[in-house]
Design a protein around this motif. Structure first.
Motif, PDB file in Angstrom:
ATOM      1  N   ASN A  65       0.298   4.887  36.605  1.00  0.00           N
ATOM      2  CA  ASN A  65      -0.210   4.311  37.846  1.00  0.00           C
ATOM      3  C   ASN A  65       0.729   4.509  39.029  1.00  0.00           C
ATOM      4  OD1 ASN A  65      -2.708   3.328  36.936  1.00  0.00           O
ATOM      5  ND2 ASN A  65      -1.703   1.584  35.978  1.00  0.00           N
ATOM      6  N   ILE A  66       1.884   5.117  38.795  1.00  0.00           N
ATOM      7  CA  ILE A  66       2.833   5.430  39.869  1.00  0.00           C
ATOM      8  C   ILE A  66       2.743   6.929  40.128  1.00  0.00           C
ATOM      9  CG2 ILE A  66       5.252   5.415  40.587  1.00  0.00           C
ATOM     10  CD1 ILE A  66       5.654   3.116  38.512  1.00  0.00           C
ATOM     11  N   ASN A  67       2.291   7.306  41.308  1.00  0.00           N
ATOM     12  CA  ASN A  67       2.075   8.721  41.631  1.00  0.00           C
ATOM     13  C   ASN A  67       3.377   9.518  41.621  1.00  0.00           C
ATOM     14  OD1 ASN A  67      -0.427   7.639  42.088  1.00  0.00           O
ATOM     15  ND2 ASN A  67      -0.601   8.326  44.178  1.00  0.00           N
ATOM     16  N   SER A  68       3.270  10.736  41.114  1.00  0.00           N
ATOM     17  CA  SER A  68       4.379  11.691  41.123  1.00  0.00           C
ATOM     18  C   SER A  68       3.837  13.049  41.530  1.00  0.00           C
ATOM     19  CB  SER A  68       4.995  11.830  39.728  1.00  0.00           C
ATOM     20  OG  SER A  68       5.639  10.663  39.338  1.00  0.00           O
ATOM     21  N   LYS A  69       4.655  13.845  42.150  1.00  0.00           N
ATOM     22  CA  LYS A  69       4.254  15.209  42.466  1.00  0.00           C
ATOM     23  C   LYS A  69       4.264  16.061  41.196  1.00  0.00           C
ATOM     24  CE  LYS A  69       5.395  15.280  47.332  1.00  0.00           C
ATOM     25  NZ  LYS A  69       4.074  14.871  47.688  1.00  0.00           N
ATOM     26  N   LEU A  70       5.233  15.825  40.325  1.00  0.00           N
ATOM     27  CA  LEU A  70       5.383  16.622  39.110  1.00  0.00           C
ATOM     28  C   LEU A  70       5.171  15.773  37.867  1.00  0.00           C
ATOM     29  CD1 LEU A  70       8.652  18.562  40.024  1.00  0.00           C
ATOM     30  CD2 LEU A  70       6.293  19.324  40.326  1.00  0.00           C
ATOM     31  N   ILE A  71       4.450  16.329  36.882  1.00  0.00           N
ATOM     32  CA  ILE A  71       4.303  15.599  35.625  1.00  0.00           C
ATOM     33  C   ILE A  71       5.624  15.579  34.856  1.00  0.00           C
ATOM     34  CG2 ILE A  71       1.808  15.764  35.432  1.00  0.00           C
ATOM     35  CD1 ILE A  71       2.118  18.149  33.583  1.00  0.00           C
ATOM     36  N   GLU A  72       6.535  16.477  35.182  1.00  0.00           N
ATOM     37  CA  GLU A  72       7.865  16.437  34.600  1.00  0.00           C
ATOM     38  C   GLU A  72       8.579  15.141  34.980  1.00  0.00           C
ATOM     39  OE1 GLU A  72       6.435  18.965  36.194  1.00  0.00           O
ATOM     40  OE2 GLU A  72       7.141  20.899  35.418  1.00  0.00           O
ATOM     41  N   HIS A  73       8.418  14.753  36.236  1.00  0.00           N
ATOM     42  CA  HIS A  73       9.020  13.511  36.731  1.00  0.00           C
ATOM     43  C   HIS A  73       8.376  12.301  36.061  1.00  0.00           C
ATOM     44  CE1 HIS A  73       9.630  10.261  39.789  1.00  0.00           C
ATOM     45  NE2 HIS A  73      10.860  10.727  39.673  1.00  0.00           N
ATOM     46  N   LEU A  74       7.082  12.329  35.923  1.00  0.00           N
ATOM     47  CA  LEU A  74       6.364  11.268  35.232  1.00  0.00           C
ATOM     48  C   LEU A  74       6.862  11.132  33.790  1.00  0.00           C
ATOM     49  CD1 LEU A  74       4.027   9.233  34.875  1.00  0.00           C
ATOM     50  CD2 LEU A  74       2.523  11.204  34.482  1.00  0.00           C
ATOM     51  N   ALA A  75       7.003  12.248  33.094  1.00  0.00           N
ATOM     52  CA  ALA A  75       7.483  12.236  31.711  1.00  0.00           C
ATOM     53  C   ALA A  75       8.889  11.657  31.627  1.00  0.00           C
ATOM     54  CB  ALA A  75       7.450  13.645  31.129  1.00  0.00           C
ATOM     55  N   GLN A  76       9.750  12.010  32.557  1.00  0.00           N
ATOM     56  CA  GLN A  76      11.125  11.503  32.557  1.00  0.00           C
ATOM     57  C   GLN A  76      11.144   9.988  32.746  1.00  0.00           C
ATOM     58  OE1 GLN A  76      13.954  13.012  31.762  1.00  0.00           O
ATOM     59  NE2 GLN A  76      15.040  11.113  32.035  1.00  0.00           N
ATOM     60  N   ARG A  77      10.300   9.490  33.631  1.00  0.00           N
ATOM     61  CA  ARG A  77      10.224   8.034  33.839  1.00  0.00           C
ATOM     62  C   ARG A  77       9.776   7.324  32.560  1.00  0.00           C
ATOM     63  NH1 ARG A  77       6.809   8.841  38.374  1.00  0.00           N
ATOM     64  NH2 ARG A  77       5.382   7.404  37.342  1.00  0.00           N
ATOM     65  N   ILE A  78       8.796   7.898  31.874  1.00  0.00           N
ATOM     66  CA  ILE A  78       8.305   7.306  30.632  1.00  0.00           C
ATOM     67  C   ILE A  78       9.419   7.280  29.582  1.00  0.00           C
ATOM     68  CG2 ILE A  78       6.714   7.632  28.690  1.00  0.00           C
ATOM     69  CD1 ILE A  78       4.676   8.727  30.792  1.00  0.00           C
ATOM     70  N   VAL A  79      10.113   8.395  29.420  1.00  0.00           N
ATOM     71  CA  VAL A  79      11.212   8.468  28.461  1.00  0.00           C
ATOM     72  C   VAL A  79      12.282   7.430  28.793  1.00  0.00           C
ATOM     73  CG1 VAL A  79      13.144   9.906  27.684  1.00  0.00           C
ATOM     74  CG2 VAL A  79      10.855  10.875  27.804  1.00  0.00           C
ATOM     75  N   GLN A  80      12.661   7.339  30.056  1.00  0.00           N
ATOM     76  CA  GLN A  80      13.701   6.395  30.455  1.00  0.00           C
ATOM     77  C   GLN A  80      13.300   4.953  30.172  1.00  0.00           C
ATOM     78  OE1 GLN A  80      14.360   7.474  34.567  1.00  0.00           O
ATOM     79  NE2 GLN A  80      16.061   8.815  34.027  1.00  0.00           N
ATOM     80  N   LYS A  81      12.053   4.602  30.472  1.00  0.00           N
ATOM     81  CA  LYS A  81      11.588   3.224  30.235  1.00  0.00           C
ATOM     82  C   LYS A  81      11.584   2.900  28.746  1.00  0.00           C
ATOM     83  CE  LYS A  81      10.589   2.192  34.434  1.00  0.00           C
ATOM     84  NZ  LYS A  81      10.387   1.337  35.422  1.00  0.00           N
ATOM     85  N   ILE A  82      11.112   3.829  27.934  1.00  0.00           N
ATOM     86  CA  ILE A  82      11.069   3.599  26.485  1.00  0.00           C
ATOM     87  C   ILE A  82      12.476   3.458  25.924  1.00  0.00           C
ATOM     88  CG2 ILE A  82      10.499   4.668  24.268  1.00  0.00           C
ATOM     89  CD1 ILE A  82       7.982   5.844  25.652  1.00  0.00           C
ATOM     90  N   ASN A  83      13.353   4.386  26.267  1.00  0.00           N
ATOM     91  CA  ASN A  83      14.719   4.368  25.729  1.00  0.00           C
ATOM     92  C   ASN A  83      15.531   3.172  26.214  1.00  0.00           C
ATOM     93  OD1 ASN A  83      14.170   6.662  24.273  1.00  0.00           O
ATOM     94  ND2 ASN A  83      15.206   8.036  25.680  1.00  0.00           N
ATOM     95  N   LYS A  84      15.265   2.734  27.429  1.00  0.00           N
ATOM     96  CA  LYS A  84      15.971   1.568  27.953  1.00  0.00           C
ATOM     97  C   LYS A  84      15.531   0.296  27.230  1.00  0.00           C
ATOM     98  CE  LYS A  84      16.955  -0.904  32.224  1.00  0.00           C
ATOM     99  NZ  LYS A  84      16.690  -0.999  33.662  1.00  0.00           N
ATOM    100  N   ARG A  85      14.260   0.213  26.922  1.00  0.00           N
ATOM    101  CA  ARG A  85      13.724  -0.996  26.282  1.00  0.00           C
ATOM    102  C   ARG A  85      14.077  -1.089  24.795  1.00  0.00           C
ATOM    103  NH1 ARG A  85       7.656  -3.441  26.929  1.00  0.00           N
ATOM    104  NH2 ARG A  85       8.001  -5.247  25.603  1.00  0.00           N
ATOM    105  N   TYR A  86      14.147   0.063  24.124  1.00  0.00           N
ATOM    106  CA  TYR A  86      14.356   0.075  22.672  1.00  0.00           C
ATOM    107  C   TYR A  86      15.609   0.869  22.325  1.00  0.00           C
ATOM    108  CZ  TYR A  86       9.524  -1.489  22.758  1.00  0.00           C
ATOM    109  OH  TYR A  86       8.376  -2.181  23.024  1.00  0.00           O
ATOM    110  N   LYS A  87      16.652   0.176  22.008  1.00  0.00           N
ATOM    111  CA  LYS A  87      17.943   0.812  21.704  1.00  0.00           C
ATOM    112  C   LYS A  87      17.973   1.454  20.320  1.00  0.00           C
ATOM    113  CE  LYS A  87      19.565  -0.595  25.607  1.00  0.00           C
ATOM    114  NZ  LYS A  87      19.383   0.278  26.728  1.00  0.00           N
ATOM    115  N   ILE A  88      17.005   1.147  19.457  1.00  0.00           N
ATOM    116  CA  ILE A  88      17.003   1.680  18.086  1.00  0.00           C
ATOM    117  C   ILE A  88      16.433   3.100  18.003  1.00  0.00           C
ATOM    118  CG2 ILE A  88      16.918  -0.598  17.022  1.00  0.00           C
ATOM    119  CD1 ILE A  88      13.916  -0.176  16.528  1.00  0.00           C
ATOM    120  N   ILE A  89      15.968   3.625  19.126  1.00  0.00           N
ATOM    121  CA  ILE A  89      15.383   4.968  19.148  1.00  0.00           C
ATOM    122  C   ILE A  89      16.486   6.022  19.128  1.00  0.00           C
ATOM    123  CG2 ILE A  89      14.049   6.609  20.533  1.00  0.00           C
ATOM    124  CD1 ILE A  89      12.403   4.230  21.537  1.00  0.00           C
ATOM    125  N   LYS A  90      16.304   7.029  18.283  1.00  0.00           N
ATOM    126  CA  LYS A  90      17.247   8.147  18.206  1.00  0.00           C
ATOM    127  C   LYS A  90      16.851   9.259  19.175  1.00  0.00           C
ATOM    128  CE  LYS A  90      19.374   6.240  14.730  1.00  0.00           C
ATOM    129  NZ  LYS A  90      20.399   5.295  15.023  1.00  0.00           N
TER     130      LYS A  90
END
Length: 116
Positions: A65-90
Motif C-alpha cells: 500500500n506504499i507506492n514505489s517506483k521500483l518493485i526492487e525497492h518494495l521488495a527491500q522494504r518487505i525484507v527489512q520489515k520481516i527481518n527486523k520483526r523476527y530475529k530467528i530468521i536466517k
C-alpha cells in the motif's frame, strides 16, 4: 534449513516509473520464503515458537500500500520489515511479479527476486 513459504499472494498496487502506473495500478504476485530452524515448534506444536504466516502476509499487504517506483525497492522494504520483526530468521527471499507490465511486446509479467 527449514522454510516457511507464502506462495502467490495476489495484491493490487500502484508501483512504477510511468505516470499511468501510479494512476491505474496493476496486479502483483508476491512470494515470501524464509529460512529458520523449525525443529522446536515441530515438536512442541506451539505457534509462539515459530513465525505466524498471517503476520508475514500483513507485512506484505501493508508495504504494497506504499507506492514505489521500483518493485526492487518494495521488495527491500518487505525484507527489512520481516527481518527486523523476527530475529530467528536466517535468510529471506522475496519474489515480486508485476502482471501485464506496460511495455511493448507480449509478456505476462516481470519479476524480481531479492535475497537477504
Amino acid at each position: 534449513m527449514d522454510k516457511i513459504i507464502l506462495e502467490n499472494i495476489r495484491l493490487f498496487g500502484y508501483h512504477g516509473c510511468i505516470l499511468e502506473e501510479e494512476k491505474i495500478g496493476s496486479h502483483y504476485i508476491v512470494n515470501i520464503e524464509i529460512e529458520l530452524d523449525l525443529k522446536k515448534p515441530s515438536i512442541s506444536d506451539k505457534l509462539s515458537e515459530t513465525i505466524d504466516y498471517v503476520n508475514l502476509y500483513r507485512i506484505v499487504e501493508k508495504e504494497m500500500n506504499i507506492n514505489s517506483k521500483l518493485i526492487e525497492h518494495l521488495a527491500q522494504r518487505i525484507v527489512q520489515k520481516i527481518n527486523k520483526r523476527y530475529k530467528i530468521i536466517k535468510h529471506t527471499k522475496v519474489k515480486i511479479c508485476k502482471e501485464n507490465p506496460p511495455m511493448q511486446g507480449n509478456i505476462d509479467r516481470v519479476c524480481i527476486v531479492l535475497y537477504e
